[in-house]
Design an enzyme around this catalytic site. Structure first.
Site, PDB file in Angstrom:
ATOM      1  N   GLY A  26      -0.066   5.215  -1.106  1.00 10.90           N
ATOM      2  CA  GLY A  26      -1.025   6.023  -0.376  1.00 10.90           C
ATOM      3  C   GLY A  26      -0.720   7.073   0.085  1.00 10.90           C
ATOM      4  O   GLY A  26       0.437   7.255   0.081  1.00 10.90           O
ATOM      5  N   GLN A  27      -1.480   7.545   1.041  1.00  8.59           N
ATOM      6  CA  GLN A  27      -1.036   9.027   1.825  1.00  8.59           C
ATOM      7  C   GLN A  27       0.036   8.781   2.681  1.00  8.59           C
ATOM      8  O   GLN A  27       1.147   9.493   2.627  1.00  8.59           O
ATOM      9  CB  GLN A  27      -2.493   9.468   2.518  1.00  8.59           C
ATOM     10  CG  GLN A  27      -2.282  11.192   3.118  1.00  8.59           C
ATOM     11  CD  GLN A  27      -2.937  11.463   4.184  1.00  8.59           C
ATOM     12  OE1 GLN A  27      -4.086  10.825   4.711  1.00  8.59           O
ATOM     13  NE2 GLN A  27      -2.963  12.571   4.625  1.00  8.59           N
TER      14      GLN A  27
ATOM     15  N   ASP B 132       2.078  -2.040  -4.283  1.00 10.82           N
ATOM     16  CA  ASP B 132       0.654  -1.563  -4.077  1.00 10.82           C
ATOM     17  C   ASP B 132      -0.168  -2.327  -5.537  1.00 10.82           C
ATOM     18  O   ASP B 132       0.381  -3.023  -6.356  1.00 10.82           O
ATOM     19  CB  ASP B 132       0.463  -0.058  -4.496  1.00 10.82           C
ATOM     20  CG  ASP B 132      -0.581   0.779  -3.774  1.00 10.82           C
ATOM     21  OD1 ASP B 132      -1.541   0.349  -4.450  1.00 10.82           O
ATOM     22  OD2 ASP B 132      -0.529   1.425  -2.835  1.00 10.82           O
ATOM     23  N   ILE B 133      -1.423  -1.967  -5.560  1.00  6.03           N
ATOM     24  CA  ILE B 133      -2.260  -2.706  -6.549  1.00  6.03           C
ATOM     25  C   ILE B 133      -2.391  -1.504  -7.745  1.00  6.03           C
ATOM     26  O   ILE B 133      -2.757  -1.867  -9.048  1.00  6.03           O
ATOM     27  CB  ILE B 133      -3.600  -2.931  -6.406  1.00  6.03           C
ATOM     28  CG1 ILE B 133      -4.273  -1.899  -5.645  1.00  6.03           C
ATOM     29  CG2 ILE B 133      -3.493  -4.228  -5.438  1.00  6.03           C
ATOM     30  CD1 ILE B 133      -5.784  -1.913  -5.351  1.00  6.03           C
ATOM     31  N   ARG B 134      -1.521  -0.423  -7.460  1.00  4.88           N
ATOM     32  CA  ARG B 134      -1.720   0.651  -8.512  1.00  4.88           C
ATOM     33  C   ARG B 134      -0.086   1.453  -8.574  1.00  4.88           C
ATOM     34  O   ARG B 134       0.545   1.231  -7.532  1.00  4.88           O
ATOM     35  CB  ARG B 134      -2.700   1.550  -8.398  1.00  4.88           C
ATOM     36  CG  ARG B 134      -2.525   2.393  -7.200  1.00  4.88           C
ATOM     37  CD  ARG B 134      -3.450   3.345  -6.820  1.00  4.88           C
ATOM     38  NE  ARG B 134      -3.673   3.809  -5.312  1.00  4.88           N
ATOM     39  CZ  ARG B 134      -3.157   5.148  -5.177  1.00  4.88           C
ATOM     40  NH1 ARG B 134      -2.942   5.977  -6.126  1.00  4.88           N
ATOM     41  NH2 ARG B 134      -3.113   5.508  -3.834  1.00  4.88           N
TER      42      ARG B 134
ATOM     43  N   GLY C 108       0.836  -1.317   0.171  1.00  6.00           N
ATOM     44  CA  GLY C 108       0.120   0.074   0.120  1.00  6.00           C
ATOM     45  C   GLY C 108       0.919   1.464   0.140  1.00  6.00           C
ATOM     46  O   GLY C 108       0.539   2.161   0.556  1.00  6.00           O
TER      47      GLY C 108
ATOM     48  N   TYR D 201     -14.877   0.358   9.583  1.00 12.32           N
ATOM     49  CA  TYR D 201     -13.543   0.330   9.578  1.00 12.32           C
ATOM     50  C   TYR D 201     -12.853   0.249  11.211  1.00 12.32           C
ATOM     51  O   TYR D 201     -11.950  -0.288  11.370  1.00 12.32           O
ATOM     52  CB  TYR D 201     -13.147   1.934   9.313  1.00 12.32           C
ATOM     53  CG  TYR D 201     -11.802   2.492   9.297  1.00 12.32           C
ATOM     54  CD1 TYR D 201     -10.817   2.002   8.351  1.00 12.32           C
ATOM     55  CD2 TYR D 201     -11.462   3.342  10.243  1.00 12.32           C
ATOM     56  CE1 TYR D 201      -9.453   2.544   8.354  1.00 12.32           C
ATOM     57  CE2 TYR D 201     -10.079   3.943  10.212  1.00 12.32           C
ATOM     58  CZ  TYR D 201      -9.140   3.313   9.236  1.00 12.32           C
ATOM     59  OH  TYR D 201      -7.936   4.109   9.420  1.00 12.32           O
TER      60      TYR D 201
HETATM   61  N1  LIG Z   1      -4.539   8.793   6.869  1.00 12.30           N
HETATM   62  C1  LIG Z   1      -4.854   8.769   8.083  1.00 12.30           C
HETATM   63  O1  LIG Z   1      -5.177   9.917   8.391  1.00 12.30           O
HETATM   64  C2  LIG Z   1      -5.090   7.549   8.679  1.00 12.30           C
HETATM   65  C3  LIG Z   1      -5.166   7.601  10.103  1.00 12.30           C
HETATM   66  C4  LIG Z   1      -5.423   6.465  10.916  1.00 12.30           C
HETATM   67  C5  LIG Z   1      -4.858   5.250  10.337  1.00 12.30           C
HETATM   68  N2  LIG Z   1      -4.481   5.142   8.922  1.00 12.30           N
HETATM   69  C6  LIG Z   1      -4.053   3.736   8.525  1.00 12.30           C
HETATM   70  O2  LIG Z   1      -2.988   3.916   7.866  1.00 12.30           O
HETATM   71  C7  LIG Z   1      -2.994   3.089   6.597  1.00 12.30           C
HETATM   72  C8  LIG Z   1      -2.621   3.641   5.385  1.00 12.30           C
HETATM   73  O3  LIG Z   1      -3.618   4.648   5.238  1.00 12.30           O
HETATM   74  P1  LIG Z   1      -3.688   5.958   4.018  1.00 12.30           P
HETATM   75  O4  LIG Z   1      -4.019   6.977   4.482  1.00 12.30           O
HETATM   76  O5  LIG Z   1      -2.065   5.873   3.716  1.00 12.30           O
HETATM   77  O6  LIG Z   1      -4.267   5.141   3.076  1.00 12.30           O
HETATM   78  P2  LIG Z   1      -4.604   5.278   1.372  1.00 12.30           P
HETATM   79  O7  LIG Z   1      -6.001   4.817   1.023  1.00 12.30           O
HETATM   80  O8  LIG Z   1      -4.054   6.940   1.023  1.00 12.30           O
HETATM   81  O9  LIG Z   1      -3.548   4.321   0.660  1.00 12.30           O
HETATM   82  C9  LIG Z   1      -3.852   3.021   0.888  1.00 12.30           C
HETATM   83  C10 LIG Z   1      -3.206   2.250  -0.197  1.00 12.30           C
HETATM   84  O10 LIG Z   1      -3.532   0.896  -0.330  1.00 12.30           O
HETATM   85  C11 LIG Z   1      -3.707   0.241  -1.905  1.00 12.30           C
HETATM   86  N3  LIG Z   1      -4.375  -0.799  -1.656  1.00 12.30           N
HETATM   87  C12 LIG Z   1      -5.838  -0.725  -1.692  1.00 12.30           C
HETATM   88  N4  LIG Z   1      -5.886  -1.991  -1.770  1.00 12.30           N
HETATM   89  C13 LIG Z   1      -4.844  -2.840  -1.911  1.00 12.30           C
HETATM   90  C14 LIG Z   1      -4.577  -4.333  -1.952  1.00 12.30           C
HETATM   91  N5  LIG Z   1      -5.542  -5.057  -1.973  1.00 12.30           N
HETATM   92  N6  LIG Z   1      -3.313  -4.520  -2.009  1.00 12.30           N
HETATM   93  C15 LIG Z   1      -2.354  -3.487  -2.051  1.00 12.30           C
HETATM   94  N7  LIG Z   1      -2.656  -2.277  -1.894  1.00 12.30           N
HETATM   95  C16 LIG Z   1      -3.923  -1.995  -1.613  1.00 12.30           C
HETATM   96  C17 LIG Z   1      -4.280   1.799  -2.530  1.00 12.30           C
HETATM   97  O11 LIG Z   1      -3.900   1.514  -3.624  1.00 12.30           O
HETATM   98  C18 LIG Z   1      -3.495   2.884  -1.596  1.00 12.30           C
HETATM   99  O12 LIG Z   1      -2.299   3.091  -2.379  1.00 12.30           O
HETATM  100  C19 LIG Z   1      -4.382   2.366   6.847  1.00 12.30           C
HETATM  101  O13 LIG Z   1      -4.147   1.003   7.471  1.00 12.30           O
HETATM  102  C20 LIG Z   1      -5.246   3.342   7.364  1.00 12.30           C
HETATM  103  O14 LIG Z   1      -6.305   2.484   7.906  1.00 12.30           O
HETATM  104  C21 LIG Z   1      -4.725   6.277   8.338  1.00 12.30           C
END
Ligand SMILES: NC(=O)c1ccc[n+]([C@@H]2O[C@H](COP(=O)([O-])OP(=O)(O)OC[C@H]3O[C@@H](n4cnc5c(N)ncnc54)[C@H](O)[C@@H]3O)[C@@H](O)[C@H]2O)c1
Length: 301
Positions: free
Chosen positions: A12-13, A35-37, A9, A143
């Site tokens: 992502g952010q 990642d998947i993308r 992943g 979630y």
């Molecule tokens: N951003 C926040 O504010 C926040 C707060 C609390 C917890 N989190 C946790 O941190 C982690 C990352 O969050 P984020 O904000 O970067 O999320 P995001 O949605 O920005 O990124 C998630 C990434 O996972 C990838 N993904 C989706 N399905 C997939 C799969 N089957 N296999 C591989 N990759 C896959 C997506 O393409 C994406 O790039 C998550 O577990 C989230 O719950 C985030």
């Protein structure tokens, strides 16, 4: 033993900034993004990348063997707002990806796991102010239920199989390099982009919705500090509370108006208001401070 890190992943952010920081620290070729993308140019051009679906155990095992991976950071998940729309997809992704990584560690194919939890593990019956590490949880979102179950499984795998898994309950994270991925605190990122591009923003939360928040730099630093701490100092094997600051959308708008006096905000709360209302307003992270020396650096001014 030499460290080879896999980030799942990574586009992502959080994953994007985590990957770039880990690459700076351990060397580009020791940090494999997946990642998947595909992700941003800086991510794709700075080191190895694999297309990998976290729910596919065989594919994951293959990548881990190919690169001699020792540590996995599992960042793939469906976030709070999107998960309310696709509950079963969220449950399958959030749980199966975690089981896959925990089982790899149980089989001794990797040594260490980072998996993020969230303030979403708390629910409407949780004390809202300075929410303690151990308290009533009862999450009311898909979630949050997946994160709380994940925490229980992490602790179980540590106790039963000695899996070195570490976790943080991230608050809402503020960053600019990558757009947020469907969470309830996304407004705190979108607002900056809209302030610059349009001079105005319509917020999906009410103006006085105060939530625990943190800047990305702090969250990345906390993640690295937790992962580098001596194992005997990690007393919490579910997930640590982690805190920096709390603010509401009106305070954030005022902070932007100091730099852009003409910036305007209005409010049209949607289904995400109920999610936000079920979460704490502020978090007590004294266990993280005591056990591995956590201190936040940055606060909103
Ligand atoms: N951003 C926040 O504010 C926040 C707060 C609390 C917890 N989190 C946790 O941190 C982690 C990352 O969050 P984020 O904000 O970067 O999320 P995001 O949605 O920005 O990124 C998630 C990434 O996972 C990838 N993904 C989706 N399905 C997939 C799969 N089957 N296999 C591989 N990759 C896959 C997506 O393409 C994406 O790039 C998550 O577990 C989230 O719950 C985030």
């Amino acid at each position: 033993m030499e460290k080879y890190i896999l980030i799942i992943g990574a586009c992502g952010q959080i994953g994007t900034e985590l990957t770039l920081t880990l690459r700076e620290r351990y060397g580009n070729n020791r940090v494999i993004a997946s990642d998947i993308r595909e992700g941003s140019d800086s991510l794709m051009n700075s080191g190895p990348f694999e297309i990998l679906d976290a729910t596919n155990y065989d594919a994951l095992e293959e990548v881990v063997a190919y690169y001699d991976i020792t540590e996995v950071y599992l960042m793939a998940a469906m976030l709070s707002a999107t998960a309310e729309k696709f509950p079963m997809r969220a449950w399958n992704l959030n749980m199966n990806s975690l089981f896959n990584v925990l089982n790899l560690a149980k089989e001794k194919k990797i040594n260490k796991v980072f998996w993020p939890s969230s303030i979403a593990v708390f629910g409407p019956n949780t004390p809202k102010d300075h929410t303690p590490q151990h308290t009533i949880m009862e999450p009311s979102t898909v979630y949050g239920i997946s994160k709380q179950s994940g925490e229980r499984w992490c602790e179980y795998y540590f106790k039963k199989f000695n899996v070195d898994v570490r976790s943080l309950r991230y608050p809402g994270l503020i960053s600019w390099k990558t757009m947020p991925g469907g969470g309830t605190t996304d407004y705190a990122v979108e607002i900056y982009h809209k302030a610059l591009s349009q001079g105005r923003y319509t917020c999906f939360l009410k103006e006085d919705t105060s939530l625990p928040m943190m800047f990305m730099d702090d969250a990345i630093r906390a993640t690295l500090e937790l992962m580098e701490a001596d194992a005997e100092n990690i007393k919490v094997r579910s997930a640590y509370n982690l805190s920096a600051m709390s603010f509401d959308p009106a305070e954030m708008a005022r902070s932007i108006q100091k730099h852009l006096p003409d910036f305007n905000i209005d409010y049209e709360p949607d289904f995400r208001q109920a999610i936000a209302d079920s979460w704490p307003k502020s978090i007590d992270d004294s266990d993280a401070q005591k056990d591995w020396g956590w201190q936040p650096n940055l606060i909103l001014t």
